[in-house]
Design a protein around this motif. Structure first.
Motif, PDB file in Angstrom:
ATOM      1  N   PRO A   1       0.797  -1.228   0.000  1.00  0.00           N
ATOM      2  CA  PRO A   1       0.000   0.000   0.000  1.00  0.00           C
ATOM      3  C   PRO A   1       0.829   1.278   0.000  1.00  0.00           C
ATOM      4  CG  PRO A   1      -0.069  -1.074   2.155  1.00  0.00           C
ATOM      5  CD  PRO A   1       0.582  -2.041   1.209  1.00  0.00           C
ATOM      6  N   THR A   2       2.118   1.210   0.390  1.00  0.00           N
ATOM      7  CA  THR A   2       2.950   2.414   0.376  1.00  0.00           C
ATOM      8  C   THR A   2       3.723   2.589  -0.928  1.00  0.00           C
ATOM      9  OG1 THR A   2       4.822   1.284   1.420  1.00  0.00           O
ATOM     10  CG2 THR A   2       3.200   2.311   2.880  1.00  0.00           C
ATOM     11  N   LEU A   3       3.606   1.618  -1.843  1.00  0.00           N
ATOM     12  CA  LEU A   3       4.214   1.761  -3.163  1.00  0.00           C
ATOM     13  C   LEU A   3       3.189   2.498  -4.037  1.00  0.00           C
ATOM     14  CD1 LEU A   3       6.915   0.639  -4.523  1.00  0.00           C
ATOM     15  CD2 LEU A   3       5.412  -0.961  -5.703  1.00  0.00           C
ATOM     16  N   PRO A   4       3.452   3.751  -4.433  1.00  0.00           N
ATOM     17  CA  PRO A   4       2.408   4.612  -5.002  1.00  0.00           C
ATOM     18  C   PRO A   4       2.152   4.395  -6.497  1.00  0.00           C
ATOM     19  CG  PRO A   4       4.438   5.836  -4.888  1.00  0.00           C
ATOM     20  CD  PRO A   4       4.733   4.458  -4.306  1.00  0.00           C
ATOM     21  N   VAL A   5       1.957   3.156  -6.881  1.00  0.00           N
ATOM     22  CA  VAL A   5       1.684   2.850  -8.291  1.00  0.00           C
ATOM     23  C   VAL A   5       0.409   2.016  -8.368  1.00  0.00           C
ATOM     24  CG1 VAL A   5       4.108   2.945  -9.005  1.00  0.00           C
ATOM     25  CG2 VAL A   5       3.149   0.800  -8.174  1.00  0.00           C
ATOM     26  N   PRO A   6      -0.281   2.028  -9.510  1.00  0.00           N
ATOM     27  CA  PRO A   6      -1.523   1.273  -9.633  1.00  0.00           C
ATOM     28  C   PRO A   6      -1.282  -0.232  -9.692  1.00  0.00           C
ATOM     29  CG  PRO A   6      -0.950   2.276 -11.728  1.00  0.00           C
ATOM     30  CD  PRO A   6       0.013   2.827 -10.718  1.00  0.00           C
ATOM     31  N   LEU A   7      -2.332  -0.995  -9.441  1.00  0.00           N
ATOM     32  CA  LEU A   7      -2.250  -2.439  -9.583  1.00  0.00           C
ATOM     33  C   LEU A   7      -1.885  -2.810 -11.009  1.00  0.00           C
ATOM     34  CD1 LEU A   7      -5.350  -3.604  -7.510  1.00  0.00           C
ATOM     35  CD2 LEU A   7      -2.941  -3.652  -6.827  1.00  0.00           C
ATOM     36  N   GLU A   8      -1.133  -3.889 -11.151  1.00  0.00           N
ATOM     37  CA  GLU A   8      -0.650  -4.409 -12.427  1.00  0.00           C
ATOM     38  C   GLU A   8       0.398  -3.498 -13.065  1.00  0.00           C
ATOM     39  OE1 GLU A   8      -3.937  -5.444 -14.949  1.00  0.00           O
ATOM     40  OE2 GLU A   8      -4.621  -7.022 -13.591  1.00  0.00           O
ATOM     41  N   PHE A   9       0.969  -2.595 -12.262  1.00  0.00           N
ATOM     42  CA  PHE A   9       2.073  -1.768 -12.758  1.00  0.00           C
ATOM     43  C   PHE A   9       3.310  -2.627 -12.992  1.00  0.00           C
ATOM     44  CE2 PHE A   9       6.085   0.300 -11.653  1.00  0.00           C
ATOM     45  CZ  PHE A   9       6.117   1.348 -12.562  1.00  0.00           C
ATOM     46  N   ALA A  10       4.035  -2.332 -14.060  1.00  0.00           N
ATOM     47  CA  ALA A  10       5.333  -2.951 -14.344  1.00  0.00           C
ATOM     48  C   ALA A  10       6.231  -1.895 -14.966  1.00  0.00           C
ATOM     49  CB  ALA A  10       5.182  -4.144 -15.275  1.00  0.00           C
ATOM     50  N   GLY A  11       7.453  -1.786 -14.465  1.00  0.00           N
ATOM     51  CA  GLY A  11       8.365  -0.780 -14.999  1.00  0.00           C
ATOM     52  C   GLY A  11       9.625  -0.674 -14.172  1.00  0.00           C
ATOM     53  N   SER A  12      10.002   0.555 -13.812  1.00  0.00           N
ATOM     54  CA  SER A  12      11.244   0.786 -13.086  1.00  0.00           C
ATOM     55  C   SER A  12      11.081   1.997 -12.177  1.00  0.00           C
ATOM     56  CB  SER A  12      12.396   1.013 -14.066  1.00  0.00           C
ATOM     57  OG  SER A  12      12.160   2.199 -14.835  1.00  0.00           O
ATOM     58  N   ALA A  13      12.139   2.309 -11.424  1.00  0.00           N
ATOM     59  CA  ALA A  13      12.109   3.453 -10.526  1.00  0.00           C
ATOM     60  C   ALA A  13      13.485   4.101 -10.469  1.00  0.00           C
ATOM     61  CB  ALA A  13      11.666   3.035  -9.125  1.00  0.00           C
ATOM     62  N   THR A  14      13.488   5.386 -10.114  1.00  0.00           N
ATOM     63  CA  THR A  14      14.728   6.122  -9.898  1.00  0.00           C
ATOM     64  C   THR A  14      14.663   6.767  -8.517  1.00  0.00           C
ATOM     65  OG1 THR A  14      14.986   6.619 -12.251  1.00  0.00           O
ATOM     66  CG2 THR A  14      16.219   7.974 -10.711  1.00  0.00           C
ATOM     67  N   VAL A  15      15.701   6.579  -7.724  1.00  0.00           N
ATOM     68  CA  VAL A  15      15.783   7.159  -6.382  1.00  0.00           C
ATOM     69  C   VAL A  15      16.831   8.264  -6.402  1.00  0.00           C
ATOM     70  CG1 VAL A  15      16.221   6.718  -3.937  1.00  0.00           C
ATOM     71  CG2 VAL A  15      15.160   4.938  -5.365  1.00  0.00           C
ATOM     72  N   ARG A  16      16.432   9.464  -5.997  1.00  0.00           N
ATOM     73  CA  ARG A  16      17.376  10.573  -5.870  1.00  0.00           C
ATOM     74  C   ARG A  16      17.313  11.097  -4.441  1.00  0.00           C
ATOM     75  NH1 ARG A  16      15.785  11.477 -11.324  1.00  0.00           N
ATOM     76  NH2 ARG A  16      17.607  11.513 -12.721  1.00  0.00           N
TER      77      ARG A  16
END
Length: 249
Positions: free
Chosen positions: A103-118
């Motif tokens: 619930p703290t991952l702010p993406v919709p259900l069935e999301f697939a991709g990547s992330a960038t942390v700055r």
């Protein structure tokens, strides 16, 4: 005394130059670089996984390397087509961590991709993958230094099971060319070359599933690969079958 003091300072400067030169020659200077931007491949939220069974979810944990001050960071999430879908700000306590999962991952259900942390200060990032319904899990690190050539030392294919290579464009430019050269551990094993049919958009990603590479033969294949691109990329490799999962980068 002044002459002796100057001589000692000169000796210290020369010693410092020698140490830095030695570290550079040994390839260790990069280990001292501050990791304030980290790329995470293979991020998902309840995305269907035919290769490993069940639904794939990823948690991202960001560790603050500063043991005295809190750290402020921003995590941006991108779909496989490179479009930004969500942004999350995190405050990381000194010598502590912040976790985005479920619930703290702010993406919709069935999301697939990547992330960038700055982040404002150096951080370390780890991704934890969980395939629900299949009882499989793995962990892998974020990339602080993207590259145009990346080596995958272990790949596997056996029928409808095997490795999955996830590649992310870490730049603001399209990646026009991605090529993967497969080589078997056995000199007599099959070889193969894969290349992309369309450019990978900025922050976009693609997936290469070894079970679909029929040129590697019908029997079990073990080998490695060289992954090259005309812009900087990051890579994560997953390996397994339904109920089994291992990852590395």
């Amino acid at each position: 005394m002044r002459g002796l003091w100057d001589a000692r300072n000169s000796l210290r400067r020369r010693l410092l130059v020698f140490v830095l030169w030695s570290l550079t020659a040994l390839g260790l200077v990069g280990c001292l670089a501050e990791e304030r931007t980290v790329y995470v491949a293979g991020v998902a939220q309840q995305a269907e996984s035919a290769q490993f069974g069940g639904r794939w979810s990823t948690g991202i944990q960001v560790f603050n390397q500063d043991d005295a001050q809190p750290n402020l960071g921003t995590v941006r999430f991108y779909r496989v087509d490179g479009t930004e879908v969500a942004t999350e700000s995190v405050t990381i306590p000194a010598n502590g961590s912040a976790t985005l999962f479920g619930p703290t991952l702010p993406v919709p259900l069935e999301f697939a991709g990547s992330a960038t942390v700055r982040a404002q200060r150096p951080v370390k990032v780890i991704a934890n993958a969980l395939v629900s319904g299949a009882g499989a899990a793995s962990s892998y690190g974020g990339w602080a230094v993207p590259a145009k050539t990346i080596y995958a030392p272990r790949l596997w294919r056996a029928g409808d099971a095997g490795s999955v290579i996830q590649i992310v464009n870490a730049t603001a430019l399209p990646v026009k060319r991605v090529a993967i050269s497969f080589r078997g551990y056995d000199p007599q094993a099959a070889t193969d070359v894969w290349s992309n049919n369309a450019p990978v958009p900025p922050r976009g990603s693609l997936e290469v599933v070894l079970s679909s590479r029929s040129r590697l033969g019908v029997s079990e294949w073990l080998g490695s690969a060289t992954i090259s691109a005309d812009e900087n990329i990051v890579v994560v490799v997953h390996e397994g079958r339904p109920g089994q999962l291992a990852s590395y980068n």
